[in-house]
Design a protein around this motif. Structure first.
Motif, PDB file in Angstrom:
ATOM      1  N   TYR A   1       7.443 -14.490  -8.745  1.00 23.71           N
ATOM      2  CA  TYR A   1       6.687 -13.371  -9.282  1.00 23.71           C
ATOM      3  C   TYR A   1       7.567 -12.133  -9.121  1.00 23.71           C
ATOM      4  O   TYR A   1       8.114 -11.901  -8.042  1.00 23.71           O
ATOM      5  CB  TYR A   1       5.371 -13.190  -8.509  1.00 23.71           C
ATOM      6  N   LEU A   2       7.684 -11.359 -10.191  1.00 23.37           N
ATOM      7  CA  LEU A   2       8.511 -10.146 -10.114  1.00 23.37           C
ATOM      8  C   LEU A   2       7.714  -8.936 -10.572  1.00 23.37           C
ATOM      9  O   LEU A   2       7.080  -8.976 -11.638  1.00 23.37           O
ATOM     10  CB  LEU A   2       9.744 -10.248 -11.027  1.00 23.37           C
ATOM     11  N   TYR A   3       7.722  -7.877  -9.768  1.00 19.91           N
ATOM     12  CA  TYR A   3       7.255  -6.581 -10.253  1.00 19.91           C
ATOM     13  C   TYR A   3       8.297  -5.542  -9.870  1.00 19.91           C
ATOM     14  O   TYR A   3       8.254  -4.960  -8.800  1.00 19.91           O
ATOM     15  CB  TYR A   3       5.865  -6.189  -9.740  1.00 19.91           C
ATOM     16  N   PRO A   4       9.266  -5.334 -10.785  1.00 21.40           N
ATOM     17  CA  PRO A   4      10.364  -4.419 -10.462  1.00 21.40           C
ATOM     18  C   PRO A   4       9.976  -2.964 -10.714  1.00 21.40           C
ATOM     19  O   PRO A   4       8.864  -2.685 -11.169  1.00 21.40           O
ATOM     20  CB  PRO A   4      11.453  -4.846 -11.440  1.00 21.40           C
ATOM     21  N   ALA A   5      10.906  -2.077 -10.412  1.00 24.35           N
ATOM     22  CA  ALA A   5      10.734  -0.679 -10.775  1.00 24.35           C
ATOM     23  C   ALA A   5      10.689  -0.567 -12.291  1.00 24.35           C
ATOM     24  O   ALA A   5      11.384  -1.291 -12.998  1.00 24.35           O
ATOM     25  CB  ALA A   5      11.904   0.123 -10.221  1.00 24.35           C
ATOM     26  N   THR A   6       9.849   0.328 -12.788  1.00 26.90           N
ATOM     27  CA  THR A   6       9.786   0.576 -14.231  1.00 26.90           C
ATOM     28  C   THR A   6       9.825   2.091 -14.429  1.00 26.90           C
ATOM     29  O   THR A   6       9.731   2.849 -13.463  1.00 26.90           O
ATOM     30  CB  THR A   6       8.478   0.041 -14.840  1.00 26.90           C
ATOM     31  N   ALA A   7       9.917   2.507 -15.693  1.00 26.96           N
ATOM     32  CA  ALA A   7       9.921   3.950 -15.960  1.00 26.96           C
ATOM     33  C   ALA A   7       8.603   4.559 -15.468  1.00 26.96           C
ATOM     34  O   ALA A   7       8.577   5.629 -14.862  1.00 26.96           O
ATOM     35  CB  ALA A   7      10.115   4.202 -17.450  1.00 26.96           C
ATOM     36  N   LYS A   8       7.501   3.839 -15.694  1.00 24.09           N
ATOM     37  CA  LYS A   8       6.187   4.355 -15.295  1.00 24.09           C
ATOM     38  C   LYS A   8       6.032   4.354 -13.777  1.00 24.09           C
ATOM     39  O   LYS A   8       5.459   5.275 -13.199  1.00 24.09           O
ATOM     40  CB  LYS A   8       5.109   3.465 -15.939  1.00 24.09           C
ATOM     41  N   ASP A   9       6.528   3.302 -13.139  1.00 15.61           N
ATOM     42  CA  ASP A   9       6.418   3.170 -11.680  1.00 15.61           C
ATOM     43  C   ASP A   9       7.816   2.981 -11.087  1.00 15.61           C
ATOM     44  O   ASP A   9       8.259   1.849 -10.839  1.00 15.61           O
ATOM     45  CB  ASP A   9       5.540   1.962 -11.317  1.00 15.61           C
ATOM     46  N   PRO A  10       8.501   4.068 -10.825  1.00  7.93           N
ATOM     47  CA  PRO A  10       9.903   3.967 -10.380  1.00  7.93           C
ATOM     48  C   PRO A  10      10.074   3.246  -9.044  1.00  7.93           C
ATOM     49  O   PRO A  10      11.160   2.759  -8.744  1.00  7.93           O
ATOM     50  CB  PRO A  10      10.362   5.425 -10.264  1.00  7.93           C
ATOM     51  N   ASN A  11       9.015   3.151  -8.246  1.00  7.82           N
ATOM     52  CA  ASN A  11       9.096   2.376  -6.999  1.00  7.82           C
ATOM     53  C   ASN A  11       8.386   1.040  -7.130  1.00  7.82           C
ATOM     54  O   ASN A  11       8.010   0.429  -6.134  1.00  7.82           O
ATOM     55  CB  ASN A  11       8.479   3.157  -5.843  1.00  7.82           C
ATOM     56  N   GLY A  12       8.165   0.604  -8.350  1.00  8.69           N
ATOM     57  CA  GLY A  12       7.349  -0.586  -8.538  1.00  8.69           C
ATOM     58  C   GLY A  12       5.894  -0.177  -8.511  1.00  8.69           C
ATOM     59  O   GLY A  12       5.555   0.956  -8.153  1.00  8.69           O
ATOM     60  N   LYS A  13       5.013  -1.118  -8.851  1.00  7.81           N
ATOM     61  CA  LYS A  13       3.584  -0.782  -8.924  1.00  7.81           C
ATOM     62  C   LYS A  13       2.825  -1.237  -7.680  1.00  7.81           C
ATOM     63  O   LYS A  13       1.841  -0.623  -7.272  1.00  7.81           O
ATOM     64  CB  LYS A  13       2.990  -1.461 -10.157  1.00  7.81           C
ATOM     65  N   LEU A  14       3.294  -2.307  -7.086  1.00 15.27           N
ATOM     66  CA  LEU A  14       2.474  -2.958  -6.054  1.00 15.27           C
ATOM     67  C   LEU A  14       2.587  -2.251  -4.711  1.00 15.27           C
ATOM     68  O   LEU A  14       3.605  -1.643  -4.390  1.00 15.27           O
ATOM     69  CB  LEU A  14       2.866  -4.430  -5.935  1.00 15.27           C
ATOM     70  N   ARG A  15       1.516  -2.366  -3.944  1.00 16.57           N
ATOM     71  CA  ARG A  15       1.413  -1.658  -2.674  1.00 16.57           C
ATOM     72  C   ARG A  15       1.915  -2.528  -1.531  1.00 16.57           C
ATOM     73  O   ARG A  15       1.516  -3.682  -1.390  1.00 16.57           O
ATOM     74  CB  ARG A  15      -0.040  -1.223  -2.428  1.00 16.57           C
ATOM     75  N   LEU A  16       2.805  -1.919  -0.748  1.00 17.96           N
ATOM     76  CA  LEU A  16       3.418  -2.644   0.364  1.00 17.96           C
ATOM     77  C   LEU A  16       2.382  -3.134   1.363  1.00 17.96           C
ATOM     78  O   LEU A  16       2.385  -4.305   1.751  1.00 17.96           O
ATOM     79  CB  LEU A  16       4.433  -1.715   1.075  1.00 17.96           C
ATOM     80  N   MET A  17       1.465  -2.244   1.760  1.00 15.17           N
ATOM     81  CA  MET A  17       0.649  -2.526   2.937  1.00 15.17           C
ATOM     82  C   MET A  17      -0.501  -3.496   2.695  1.00 15.17           C
ATOM     83  O   MET A  17      -0.939  -4.156   3.618  1.00 15.17           O
ATOM     84  CB  MET A  17       0.113  -1.227   3.538  1.00 15.17           C
ATOM     85  N   TYR A  18      -1.016  -3.533   1.464  1.00 15.57           N
ATOM     86  CA  TYR A  18      -2.152  -4.443   1.265  1.00 15.57           C
ATOM     87  C   TYR A  18      -1.982  -5.372   0.077  1.00 15.57           C
ATOM     88  O   TYR A  18      -2.937  -6.004  -0.355  1.00 15.57           O
ATOM     89  CB  TYR A  18      -3.482  -3.663   1.203  1.00 15.57           C
ATOM     90  N   GLU A  19      -0.769  -5.438  -0.463  1.00 19.11           N
ATOM     91  CA  GLU A  19      -0.504  -6.464  -1.471  1.00 19.11           C
ATOM     92  C   GLU A  19       0.733  -7.280  -1.073  1.00 19.11           C
ATOM     93  O   GLU A  19       0.653  -8.501  -0.897  1.00 19.11           O
ATOM     94  CB  GLU A  19      -0.316  -5.832  -2.860  1.00 19.11           C
ATOM     95  N   CYS A  20       1.862  -6.574  -0.903  1.00 20.38           N
ATOM     96  CA  CYS A  20       3.137  -7.296  -0.740  1.00 20.38           C
ATOM     97  C   CYS A  20       3.300  -7.926   0.644  1.00 20.38           C
ATOM     98  O   CYS A  20       3.764  -9.065   0.756  1.00 20.38           O
ATOM     99  CB  CYS A  20       4.301  -6.358  -1.034  1.00 20.38           C
ATOM    100  N   ASN A  21       2.945  -7.195   1.704  1.00 21.85           N
ATOM    101  CA  ASN A  21       3.185  -7.728   3.057  1.00 21.85           C
ATOM    102  C   ASN A  21       2.492  -9.073   3.266  1.00 21.85           C
ATOM    103  O   ASN A  21       3.090 -10.016   3.780  1.00 21.85           O
ATOM    104  CB  ASN A  21       2.699  -6.732   4.116  1.00 21.85           C
ATOM    105  N   ALA A  22       1.234  -9.142   2.907  1.00 17.75           N
ATOM    106  CA  ALA A  22       0.480 -10.382   3.143  1.00 17.75           C
ATOM    107  C   ALA A  22       1.109 -11.544   2.366  1.00 17.75           C
ATOM    108  O   ALA A  22       1.316 -12.638   2.914  1.00 17.75           O
ATOM    109  CB  ALA A  22      -0.981 -10.200   2.726  1.00 17.75           C
ATOM    110  N   LEU A  23       1.437 -11.284   1.104  1.00 17.52           N
ATOM    111  CA  LEU A  23       1.951 -12.386   0.287  1.00 17.52           C
ATOM    112  C   LEU A  23       3.368 -12.769   0.702  1.00 17.52           C
ATOM    113  O   LEU A  23       3.750 -13.945   0.645  1.00 17.52           O
ATOM    114  CB  LEU A  23       1.864 -12.022  -1.197  1.00 17.52           C
TER     115      LEU A  23
END
Ligand code: AHG
Ligand code: MN
Ligand code: MN
Length: 327
Positions: free
Chosen positions: A259-281
């Protein structure tokens, strides 16, 4: 104590499983077990509400915005209330971080645990009867019990998680979690209202053929992300993207994929949230033999500096994540 535990068979109820494995925790006072039970119970209530979507007036937007400035859906708000209530009751939790609230919620000052939660993930899929989820991370507090919560309690690295999991409200409802001793999946038996062990000791295939990314944003991907996508196409990979992170992650966990959610023009740091999306997964992926990175370093190593911080996210089969990184 390790020797007293026996591997429980498929069909074991979640409660029994949690009890049987309680001695795996470093601190075995039973509070973490109780938290997992509370989350499971709240998820059944949320599951019931979700199943009614379309029948009663719980679809559509609230008319309000969440911490990230995104439209809150009615079920986002409802799920947040259900989980907050369930986690407030037992007194084990001192602070709750949620996508739906700007600041963390102070709960019981004597609670030992901090929880970060995305109460409803994939909310754009609610109204269209497509799988959605819940994601949670559990941490031990750092400050002494009874004292005020500090940033050290709240802004912990993913590697400090003592447990993490997700609930997938899909064609069946599943709860998948880890306490750092492998990953186990439970399916809700709807007529009994019980989660039963259906996927013991889950392992993600080392390699896979599925890549999951919103390619609609590809004009603004970096050349390295574009190069990786080209590699996928040149090597007979197949694209699958639901737009619910939990559902996309779960499929890739079972079948092998990235699964990839890279930086985009709209979301330069990516869209997903570190603390309650990415860390757990990322924690679950690693426990299942996979990887989770921001393209440069392990997600679990990132020091959060704010509650709702975003990060690029690459997670899934080890070889695929490594290949993406090497691009
Ligand atoms: P949430 O509903 O909690 O805000 O999360 C939505 C997330 C995630 O579930 C999904 O993978 C991603 O947003 C989809 O984003 P795009 O619509 O930009 O692809
Ligand atoms: Mn989400
Ligand atoms: Mn959400």
């Amino acid at each position: 104590m390790e020797t007293s535990r026996i591997a429980l068979p498929i069909g074991t109820a979640l409660d029994r499983f949690i009890k049987n494995n309680q001695d795996q925790f470093q601190y075995t006072s039973g509070e973490l077990s109780q938290l997992l039970r509370d989350i499971a119970l709240a998820s059944k209530v949320v599951n019931r509400e979700i199943n009614k979507a379309g029948l009663i007036d719980i679809m559509g937007a609230m008319g309000s915005q969440n911490s990230g400035g995104e439209q809150q859906q009615k079920l986002d708000v409802l799920a947040n209330i259900r989980f907050t209530r369930a986690l407030s009751k037992g007194g084990e939790v001192c602070a709750l971080i949620s996508e739906e609230t700007e600041s963390y919620v102070d709960l019981n000052n004597h609670g030992k645990y901090v929880i970060a939660i995305d109460p409803l993930d994939g909310s754009s899929n609610i109204d269209v009867n497509v799988s959605i989820g819940t994601i949670f991370s559990i941490y031990r507090r750092k400050s002494p019990i009874g004292q005020a919560i500090t940033d050290r309690d709240i802004l912990q690295k993913g590697e400090e998680q003592v447990a993490a999991g997700y609930i997938l409200y899909g064609s069946s409802t599943m709860l998948v979690y880890t306490t750092g001793h492998g990953v186990n999946g439970f399916t809700l038996e709807p007529s009994l209202g019980e989660y039963v062990l259906s996927h013991p000791d889950m392992k993600i295939p080392v390699d896979g053929k599925i890549y999951s990314i919103n390619e609609g944003s590809s004009n603004s991907f970096s050349t390295s992300v574009k190069a990786y996508l080209q590699f996928c196409k040149d090597n007979g990979h197949t694209a699958r993207y639901i737009g619910s992170l939990v559902a996309d992650f779960h499929r890739n966990l079972l079948k092998g994929g990235i699964y990839l959610y890279p930086a985009t023009a709209k979301d330069p740091n990516g869209k997903l949230r570190l603390m309650y999306e990415c860390n757990a997964l990322a924690f679950i992926a690693e426990q299942a033999g996979g990887k989770g990175t921001d393209g440069k370093e392990r997600i679990l190593k990132i020091q959060p500096t704010s509650l709702h911080q975003r990060t690029p996210f690459y997670v899934g089969s080890a070889n695929m994540v490594e290949k993406a990184e090497s691009c």
